[in-house]
Design an enzyme around this catalytic site. Structure first.
Site, PDB file in Angstrom:
ATOM      1  CE1 TYR A 299     -42.227  64.481  49.061  1.00 41.58           C
ATOM      2  CE2 TYR A 299     -41.974  62.545  47.684  1.00 41.58           C
ATOM      3  CZ  TYR A 299     -41.619  63.274  48.812  1.00 41.58           C
ATOM      4  OH  TYR A 299     -40.670  62.777  49.675  1.00 41.58           O
ATOM      5  CG  ASP A 330     -45.313  57.483  50.385  1.00 44.92           C
ATOM      6  OD1 ASP A 330     -45.347  57.845  51.575  1.00 44.92           O
ATOM      7  OD2 ASP A 330     -44.250  57.265  49.772  1.00 44.92           O
ATOM      8  CG  ASP A 331     -48.350  58.390  55.542  1.00 46.17           C
ATOM      9  OD1 ASP A 331     -49.314  57.732  55.953  1.00 46.17           O
ATOM     10  OD2 ASP A 331     -47.811  59.315  56.185  1.00 46.17           O
ATOM     11  CE  LYS A 440     -40.734  56.804  50.806  1.00 46.91           C
ATOM     12  NZ  LYS A 440     -41.498  57.870  50.102  1.00 46.91           N
ATOM     13  CG  ASP A 442     -40.410  56.962  55.566  1.00 54.89           C
ATOM     14  OD1 ASP A 442     -39.321  57.374  56.000  1.00 54.89           O
ATOM     15  OD2 ASP A 442     -41.214  57.691  54.939  1.00 54.89           O
ATOM     16  CB  CYS A 484     -37.296  56.311  53.501  1.00 54.19           C
ATOM     17  SG  CYS A 484     -37.709  58.047  53.245  1.00 54.19           S
ATOM     18  CG  ASP A 503     -40.067  64.212  52.646  1.00 56.48           C
ATOM     19  OD1 ASP A 503     -39.135  63.441  52.935  1.00 56.48           O
ATOM     20  OD2 ASP A 503     -41.240  64.042  53.018  1.00 56.48           O
TER      21      ASP A 503
HETATM   22  C1  9PG Z   1     -44.953  59.927  54.317  1.00 57.98           C
HETATM   23  C2  9PG Z   1     -43.662  60.605  53.982  1.00 57.98           C
HETATM   24  C3  9PG Z   1     -43.132  60.226  52.579  1.00 57.98           C
HETATM   25  C4  9PG Z   1     -41.774  60.846  52.389  1.00 57.98           C
HETATM   26  C5  9PG Z   1     -40.855  60.409  53.508  1.00 57.98           C
HETATM   27  C6  9PG Z   1     -41.446  60.808  54.847  1.00 57.98           C
HETATM   28  O1  9PG Z   1     -43.329  64.853  60.323  1.00 57.98           O
HETATM   29  N1  9PG Z   1     -42.159  64.693  59.875  1.00 57.98           N
HETATM   30  O2  9PG Z   1     -41.192  65.095  60.488  1.00 57.98           O
HETATM   31  C7  9PG Z   1     -41.986  64.051  58.623  1.00 57.98           C
HETATM   32  C8  9PG Z   1     -40.708  63.857  58.104  1.00 57.98           C
HETATM   33  C9  9PG Z   1     -40.554  63.237  56.870  1.00 57.98           C
HETATM   34  C10 9PG Z   1     -41.661  62.803  56.173  1.00 57.98           C
HETATM   35  C11 9PG Z   1     -42.928  62.999  56.691  1.00 57.98           C
HETATM   36  C12 9PG Z   1     -43.081  63.612  57.910  1.00 57.98           C
HETATM   37  O3  9PG Z   1     -41.492  62.215  54.948  1.00 57.98           O
HETATM   38  O4  9PG Z   1     -39.585  60.962  53.364  1.00 57.98           O
HETATM   39  O5  9PG Z   1     -41.219  60.453  51.137  1.00 57.98           O
HETATM   40  O6  9PG Z   1     -43.050  58.836  52.448  1.00 57.98           O
HETATM   41  O7  9PG Z   1     -42.734  60.250  54.981  1.00 57.98           O
HETATM   42  O8  9PG Z   1     -45.414  60.337  55.562  1.00 57.98           O
END
Ligand code: 9PG
Length: 767
Positions: A299, A330-331, A440, A442, A484, A503
């Protein structure tokens, strides 16, 4: 408890316990269920005339003739229960088998439906309704005014909204395509005018009056949901359904539905908590004894994160060593979503060295993966098109559209492809070898996308569960697994922690993105906070609730100081892991102090008070020292007085009141009337500690931790000479004030500055 059958042929089977009464017609399997008490006084509930129904080849099968009934004892975790078995003939060649379990002390019954095909041919089963109730053949009586009645909508996966809905209008149904696929269960109907839908569990209730819960306890094979049809504010029909996906039921075979809990929570009892307790037990949820805390890159840095950002924060985390245990990347580290073992330009040396640095600095190393996603431009999607889940026309299914990702579009990997699973196992094992022991996982909903699975293959739920189990084994027993974007029911029993909301974001609300999604699930502090409140009862029953990150930074954010504290308080009271996601190098000393006050996590499961609204109006936590920490959030757009009803917290006499955010003692208050403090600003929170008057000596409040004395007080003793000795234990450097009520006399304030432990002697002033 008592089970009886009236002697007349085809007579009713009656079950009577200290909490409820059931009457079952063994021919039609129609059931009348009622709990003690009178509906008018807010205690009794009646649901009369529901029955099990199977949907097979377009036909609606109900029971019509008794084949067998009998009952026996059943050993359960809470002692012995009765299990009644009823078999009835339906349209040839089908039989419906029904099992009903209950016992004294249970605020409900378990119902299990099975469909038996006594014929010579296979058939396709669309749905098993363990409970079907309609207004014209039954009766539903719930206490409270009909206009106050609300339907709890659980939301399919981690990010999908959970709240209590009114019986009017239409619920949000998201935007079609990938966005809708993300939040709505395959196989469940979409909400429409007059139809409410909840995944896995629902509760029908007015405020905290007695209610009705329909919640599935097992989630091994099929997705489950509950629907409510309404018109003019009245309930017209209720169903608790198992989507069997049109799967074949062979000749002389039996198909069992997932087990349904029909709960009748009494006034003030938490129906969702009772369901979660039972579902967690039934799915053998491995709820970890120890809580976690961490730092996450997401974040603050989002996909632009680089190794240097992690290293800088590792240095800034030094003062939190021992209090924050995990540093999670994270990502953004990967070359493309799906290509997990190749790296983005910001991580030129890969992750093994970085994980090593994280561990050398005294932290666990955590990593984000989206195992069932593969970007359109990933090598994995290019090299293995046969691993992708496909739609009806054979095209790969778009699981997510995310402009932040290279290629923008991600497809879904099929969890039932053995080679795909082998590859994912290899990924998880490899990152484990690099040193990551917190994962994590996801975007897990992706694994369940798409149409019906062929009959010779696992159902979507069992393929998903099998895949996660394989990954858990590959990760090893010491790895902490966080789910997640995960379908909640099918994930029970597989994860240490589970994200329970959308989020957070460094902004309270984002109407524009909510509108784009067609659902209040876009990244925003408010959306996150609402879900954490509405799903608070799941904590430590199904997993540790992961409330998502706290953001304490003072710059680079649109969150006001009140909003920052509200987010912090909700995360704290949730009892779940406290994970911060700020660039700690740039966090001001005051905000670092706020973070300090959140550590360690309170860890406890809060009690939830609903009130009349869509989300709970209050969370509270009771501590072994007899104190109660109460949180109320002002989700409105103007300042409000938020009274606290101490009697509903089980407190009598007078209580000491301490305002945690105000860091001030507010004196002794009688509990006969609700306690009222100054108005709470819009989006602000009221956090108070209550200590019963008769507790002496006692810590009344402290600014060392949000628990305000509950965690840091290691020992408190009053000596006959009038001194009171206080021993404090709280990891890390702490500085703040504490207010102690000695053995005799008035409360005594003290200032403290210590690391890990402190001891002080307080002299009471004459009263
Ligand atoms: C990383 C994130 C973080 C976050 C997760 C998740 O595009 N979308 O619809 C979308 C939805 C959720 C999202 C990201 C994109 O968040 O909850 O904590 O890890 O992925 O990409």
């Amino acid at each position: 408890m008592d089970v009886t059958r009236s002697d007349t042929p085809g007579g009713m089977v009656r079950i009577e316990t200290d909490r409820l009464e059931l009457q079952i017609d063994p021919a039609t399997l129609r059931i009348d269920l009622s709990s003690d008490g009178t509906p008018d006084e807010g205690s009794g509930v009646q649901l009369l005339g529901f029955r099990p129904v199977a949907l097979v080849g377009g036909r609606r099968l109900v029971a019509s003739e008794t084949l067998l009934d009998g009952w026996g004892e059943l050993r359960t975790r809470s002692g012995m229960a009765r299990r009644v078995e009823l078999r009835a003939r339906s349209e040839p060649p089908f039989e419906l088998h029904l099992y009903v379990e209950t016992a004294d002390g249970w605020p409900g019954v378990v119902v299990e439906l099975a469909l038996h095909n006594a014929g010579e041919n296979g058939v396709a089963v669309e749905r098993l309704d363990a409970l079907a109730w309609e207004e014209n053949t039954g009766r539903l009586q719930l206490p409270g005014r009909p206009e106050d009645l609300r339907f709890y909508r659980m939301g399919y996966q981690s990010w999908s909204p959970a709240e209590r809905l009114r019986l009017r209008g239409r619920d949000a149904r998201g935007r079609p395509g990938a966005l809708r696929r993300m939040h709505f269960a395959p196989g469940a109907p979409l909400p429409r005018r007059g139809l409410l839908v909840s995944d896995f569990v629902t509760e029908l209730r007015a405020g905290d009056k007695a209610g009705l819960v329909l919640g599935f306890l097992s989630h091994n094979e099929f997705l489950t949901h509950a629907t409510l049809r309404h018109a003019r504010g009245r309930v017209r029909a209720l169903h608790a359904s198992v989507s069997t996906e049109g799967r074949a039921l062979g000749a002389r075979r039996t198909l069992r539905a997932e087990r349904l809990w029909i709960g009748l929570p009494g006034p003030g009892e938490d129906g969702i908590a009772e369901w979660a307790e039972r579902a967690g037990h039934e799915m053998q949820a491995p709820v970890p004894a120890r809580n976690r805390s961490g730092w996450s890159s997401w974040y603050q840095f989002f996909t632009r994160v680089c190794a240097r950002d992690v290293q800088r924060n590792l240095a800034a985390l030094a003062p939190f060593r021992g209090r924050i245990d995990t540093v999670q990347i994270d990502d953004g580290f990967q070359r493309a979503v799906g290509d997990w073992l190749e790296f983005a330009p910001g991580f030129p040396d890969g992750l093994a060295g970085l994980a090593e640095e994280i561990r050398a600095a005294g932290f666990r190393a955590g990593l984000w993966l989206a195992p069932f996603l593969a970007s359109r431009l990933s090598e994995i999607a290019r090299a293995h098109p046969d691993w992708l889940l496909r739609g009806a026309r054979g095209r790969p299914l778009v699981a997510c559209i995310n402009p932040g990702w290279k290629g923008g579009i991600a497809y879904a990997l099929d969890p039932a492809r053995p080679q795909a699973l082998d590859w994912l196992e290899h990924v998880v094992r490899t990152v484990g070898e690099w040193g990551f022991d917190y994962l994590k996982l996801d975007f897990l909903y992706a694994a369940l996308l798409g149409g019906r699975r062929p009959d010779d293959r696992a159902s979507r739920v069992s393929a998903y569960r099998n895949a996660i189990e394989r990954l858990r084994t590959a990760a090893g027993p010491d790895t902490f697994l966080v789910g997640c974007g995960a379908p909640l029911g099918p994930s029970i029993g597989l994860f240490d922690a589970m994200r329970v909301g959308p989020d957070v974001a460094p902004a309270w609300r984002n109407r524009w993105t909510d509108r784009l999604l067609g659902l209040a699930a876009a990244p925003a502090a408010e959306n996150s906070v609402r879900n954490v409140l509405a799903r608070a009862a799941l904590h430590q029953r199904l997993w540790l609730n992961d409330p998502d990150c706290v953001l304490v930074r003072q710059s680079d954010t649109h969150l006001s100081p009140d909003e920052v504290r509200t987010l912090a308080a909700v995360v704290a009271l949730s009892g779940g892991p406290v994970v911060v996601s700020d660039d700690l190098e740039r966090v001001s000393p005051e905000r670092a102090e706020l973070l300090s006050r959140l550590l360690p996590s309170l860890g406890r499961t809060p009690h939830v008070t609903w009130g009349a609204g869509a989300v709970p109006e209050q969370l509270h936590t009771r501590f072994p020292d007899g104190s109660t920490l109460v949180l109320r959030v002002n989700l409105t757009r103007s300042a409000r007085t938020l009274p606290i009803d101490a009697r509903r917290l089980g407190l009598g006499g007078r209580v000491h009141l301490y305002d945690v955010w105000g860091e001030r003692y507010c004196g002794l208050h009688p509990t006969q009337r609700p306690l009222e403090l100054d108005p709470t600003p819009a989006r602000g929170s009221l956090l108070v500690r209550l200590v019963p008057e008769d507790r002496r000596p006692a810590v009344l409040g402290s600014s060392l931790h949000v628990g305000a004395g509950a965690l840091e007080t290691a020992r408190l003793r009053a000596a006959p000479d009038g001194t009171t000795r206080l021993e404090l234990r709280l990891a890390g450097h702490r500085s703040g004030g504490i207010l102690v009520l000695p053995g005799t006399g008035e409360p005594v304030p003290a200032r403290l500055d210590f690391t890990d432990t402190a001891e002080i002697d307080l002299r009471s002033r004459a009263s």
